[in-house]
Design an enzyme around this catalytic site. Structure first.
Site, PDB file in Angstrom:
ATOM      1  N   SER A 144      44.029  21.048  63.488  1.00  0.00           N
ATOM      2  CA  SER A 144      44.011  22.500  63.712  1.00  0.00           C
ATOM      3  C   SER A 144      45.154  22.869  64.643  1.00  0.00           C
ATOM      4  O   SER A 144      45.633  22.030  65.415  1.00  0.00           O
ATOM      5  CB  SER A 144      42.685  22.888  64.371  1.00  0.00           C
ATOM      6  OG  SER A 144      42.745  24.212  64.860  1.00  0.00           O
ATOM      7  N   TYR A 157      35.809  22.412  70.672  1.00  0.00           N
ATOM      8  CA  TYR A 157      36.612  22.335  69.444  1.00  0.00           C
ATOM      9  C   TYR A 157      38.010  21.815  69.783  1.00  0.00           C
ATOM     10  O   TYR A 157      38.529  20.901  69.145  1.00  0.00           O
ATOM     11  CB  TYR A 157      36.674  23.717  68.796  1.00  0.00           C
ATOM     12  CG  TYR A 157      37.359  23.742  67.455  1.00  0.00           C
ATOM     13  CD1 TYR A 157      36.728  23.227  66.326  1.00  0.00           C
ATOM     14  CD2 TYR A 157      38.639  24.283  67.300  1.00  0.00           C
ATOM     15  CE1 TYR A 157      37.356  23.258  65.078  1.00  0.00           C
ATOM     16  CE2 TYR A 157      39.267  24.319  66.067  1.00  0.00           C
ATOM     17  CZ  TYR A 157      38.621  23.808  64.957  1.00  0.00           C
ATOM     18  OH  TYR A 157      39.248  23.825  63.730  1.00  0.00           O
TER      19      TYR A 157
HETATM   20  N1  LIG Z   1      38.794  27.395  58.732  1.00  0.00           N
HETATM   21  C1  LIG Z   1      39.776  27.362  59.628  1.00  0.00           C
HETATM   22  O1  LIG Z   1      40.236  28.403  60.145  1.00  0.00           O
HETATM   23  C2  LIG Z   1      40.358  26.045  60.035  1.00  0.00           C
HETATM   24  C3  LIG Z   1      41.617  26.063  60.677  1.00  0.00           C
HETATM   25  C4  LIG Z   1      42.163  24.861  61.090  1.00  0.00           C
HETATM   26  C5  LIG Z   1      41.490  23.684  60.854  1.00  0.00           C
HETATM   27  N2  LIG Z   1      40.273  23.699  60.233  1.00  0.00           N
HETATM   28  C6  LIG Z   1      39.598  22.418  60.059  1.00  0.00           C
HETATM   29  O2  LIG Z   1      39.477  22.155  58.698  1.00  0.00           O
HETATM   30  C7  LIG Z   1      38.344  21.297  58.473  1.00  0.00           C
HETATM   31  C8  LIG Z   1      37.515  21.889  57.358  1.00  0.00           C
HETATM   32  O3  LIG Z   1      37.069  23.160  57.774  1.00  0.00           O
HETATM   33  P1  LIG Z   1      36.698  24.333  56.748  1.00  0.00           P
HETATM   34  O4  LIG Z   1      37.259  25.559  57.328  1.00  0.00           O
HETATM   35  O5  LIG Z   1      37.035  23.928  55.371  1.00  0.00           O
HETATM   36  O6  LIG Z   1      35.117  24.385  56.998  1.00  0.00           O
HETATM   37  P2  LIG Z   1      33.864  24.500  56.019  1.00  0.00           P
HETATM   38  O7  LIG Z   1      34.190  25.378  54.863  1.00  0.00           O
HETATM   39  O8  LIG Z   1      32.716  24.849  56.890  1.00  0.00           O
HETATM   40  O9  LIG Z   1      33.681  23.008  55.464  1.00  0.00           O
HETATM   41  C9  LIG Z   1      33.260  21.970  56.297  1.00  0.00           C
HETATM   42  C10 LIG Z   1      32.938  20.769  55.434  1.00  0.00           C
HETATM   43  O10 LIG Z   1      32.581  19.679  56.298  1.00  0.00           O
HETATM   44  C11 LIG Z   1      31.364  19.109  55.836  1.00  0.00           C
HETATM   45  N3  LIG Z   1      30.692  18.480  56.973  1.00  0.00           N
HETATM   46  C12 LIG Z   1      30.298  19.047  58.132  1.00  0.00           C
HETATM   47  N4  LIG Z   1      29.693  18.131  58.912  1.00  0.00           N
HETATM   48  C13 LIG Z   1      29.718  16.962  58.226  1.00  0.00           C
HETATM   49  C14 LIG Z   1      29.252  15.653  58.487  1.00  0.00           C
HETATM   50  N5  LIG Z   1      28.602  15.331  59.621  1.00  0.00           N
HETATM   51  N6  LIG Z   1      29.453  14.693  57.546  1.00  0.00           N
HETATM   52  C15 LIG Z   1      30.092  14.984  56.399  1.00  0.00           C
HETATM   53  N7  LIG Z   1      30.550  16.195  56.095  1.00  0.00           N
HETATM   54  C16 LIG Z   1      30.365  17.183  56.999  1.00  0.00           C
HETATM   55  C17 LIG Z   1      30.604  20.290  55.201  1.00  0.00           C
HETATM   56  O11 LIG Z   1      29.627  19.884  54.260  1.00  0.00           O
HETATM   57  P3  LIG Z   1      28.077  19.562  54.626  1.00  0.00           P
HETATM   58  O12 LIG Z   1      27.652  20.608  55.601  1.00  0.00           O
HETATM   59  O13 LIG Z   1      27.371  19.607  53.318  1.00  0.00           O
HETATM   60  O14 LIG Z   1      28.088  18.188  55.206  1.00  0.00           O
HETATM   61  C18 LIG Z   1      31.747  20.980  54.491  1.00  0.00           C
HETATM   62  O15 LIG Z   1      32.024  20.352  53.270  1.00  0.00           O
HETATM   63  C19 LIG Z   1      37.602  21.215  59.816  1.00  0.00           C
HETATM   64  O16 LIG Z   1      37.952  20.013  60.464  1.00  0.00           O
HETATM   65  C20 LIG Z   1      38.175  22.395  60.586  1.00  0.00           C
HETATM   66  O17 LIG Z   1      38.158  22.168  61.974  1.00  0.00           O
HETATM   67  C21 LIG Z   1      39.704  24.848  59.804  1.00  0.00           C
END
Ligand SMILES: NC(=O)c1ccc[n+]([C@@H]2O[C@H](COP(=O)([O-])OP(=O)(O)OC[C@H]3O[C@@H](n4cnc5c(N)ncnc54)[C@H](OP(=O)(O)O)[C@@H]3O)[C@@H](O)[C@H]2O)c1
Length: 241
Positions: A144, A157
């Site tokens: 991130s 975070y």
């Molecule tokens: N959205 C943003 O603005 C943003 C920006 C920068 C970086 N990121 C990073 O990108 C990554 C993905 O985020 P996203 O925005 O795509 O979020 P998201 O749509 O909420 O997806 C999160 C994913 O992680 C899985 N997950 C959560 N806890 C888990 C666990 N203990 N074991 C296995 N799977 C798990 C969830 O599935 P289940 O709940 O079914 O396990 C889901 O598939 C994260 O690391 C986040 O910090 C996001």
């Protein structure tokens, strides 16, 4: 679109049921990559398997909690046994919790360290067990902008993402000479369900789209062997958000 360079490769994508992970799994499938999808929830993973199948590419769902070392080892074994090898790991499983430190919950601190930091470590280590003997592979850790930039109200975070950047940098230096690429993916805000769960009153129309983040990662994976992208910074046109 099928990619001659990527066609036939095998990828494990964690967090593949939602957001950036889901979009990356779909983009990999469109490029002809066999995709092994991991997250905790079978039903949502099954939905992404169906979507991948529309590209005519094989995808399998392996429900996995990335905080469980044995389940992660079984995930990587299954990828190799069913698809023959492991070429790409994308770690996109993650969570977020925001708010001033004095209003923060220790349970959220523990969860973010477990999933964002320890989970990334465990997945990288387990994937490398299969990549190192072949002297080939590419790991992309979805970190991130909070790995670099101070954002008040994001103590746990940010700590988890700074830690994961440190892990990614050391890993890259350790395995570079073994023929394995490690890329830190550094997005600004992305319009995904993460924001539904973690709150925040942000204008989501100004955020990156998960599909654009996925396409950028694929372009890095498809780069010639002679290029190593250490960090992939992706910002919305207006800045962080
Ligand atoms: N959205 C943003 O603005 C943003 C920006 C920068 C970086 N990121 C990073 O990108 C990554 C993905 O985020 P996203 O925005 O795509 O979020 P998201 O749509 O909420 O997806 C999160 C994913 O992680 C899985 N997950 C959560 N806890 C888990 C666990 N203990 N074991 C296995 N799977 C798990 C969830 O599935 P289940 O709940 O079914 O396990 C889901 O598939 C994260 O690391 C986040 O910090 C996001």
């Amino acid at each position: 679109m099928s990619s001659p360079k990527l066609h036939g490769q095998v990828a494990v994508v964690t967090g593949a049921s939602s957001g950036i992970g889901r979009a990356t799994a779909l983009a990999l499938a469109r490029a002809g990559v066999q995709v092994v999808l991991a997250a905790r929830t079978q039903a949502t993973l099954d939905g992404v398997v169906q979507e991948c199948a529309q590209s005519g590419t094989r995808a399998i769902a392996v429900p996995t909690d990335v905080t469980d070392e044995q389940l992660i080892a079984a995930l990587m074994e299954r990828a190799v046994q069913e698809c023959g090898q492991l070429d790409i790991l994308v770690t996109s499983a993650g969570g977020a919790a925001f708010g001033p430190i004095m209003e923060s919950r220790t349970e959220d601190w523990d969860m973010l360290m477990n999933v964002n930091l320890r989970g990334t470590y465990l997945c990288c280590k387990s994937a490398l067990k299969h990549m190192l003997p072949r002297k080939s592979g590419h790991i992309l850790n979805v970190l991130s902008i909070a790995s670099h930039m101070i954002l008040p109200g994001s103590t746990a975070y940010t700590a988890s993402k700074f830690g994961a950047l440190g892990l990614t940098k050391v890993l890259a230096a350790e395995v570079r000479s073994e023929g394995i690429k490690v890329t830190a993916v550094i997005p600004g805000a992305v319009d995904t369900p993460l924001w539904d769960k973690s709150g925040g009153d942000l204008d989501r129309t100004k955020m990156l789209s998960p599909g654009d983040v996925a396409d950028a990662m694929l372009s890095v994976i498809a780069q010639p062997a002679g290029i190593h992208t250490d960090e992939l910074h992706l910002m919305p046109p207006l800045g962080v958000l």
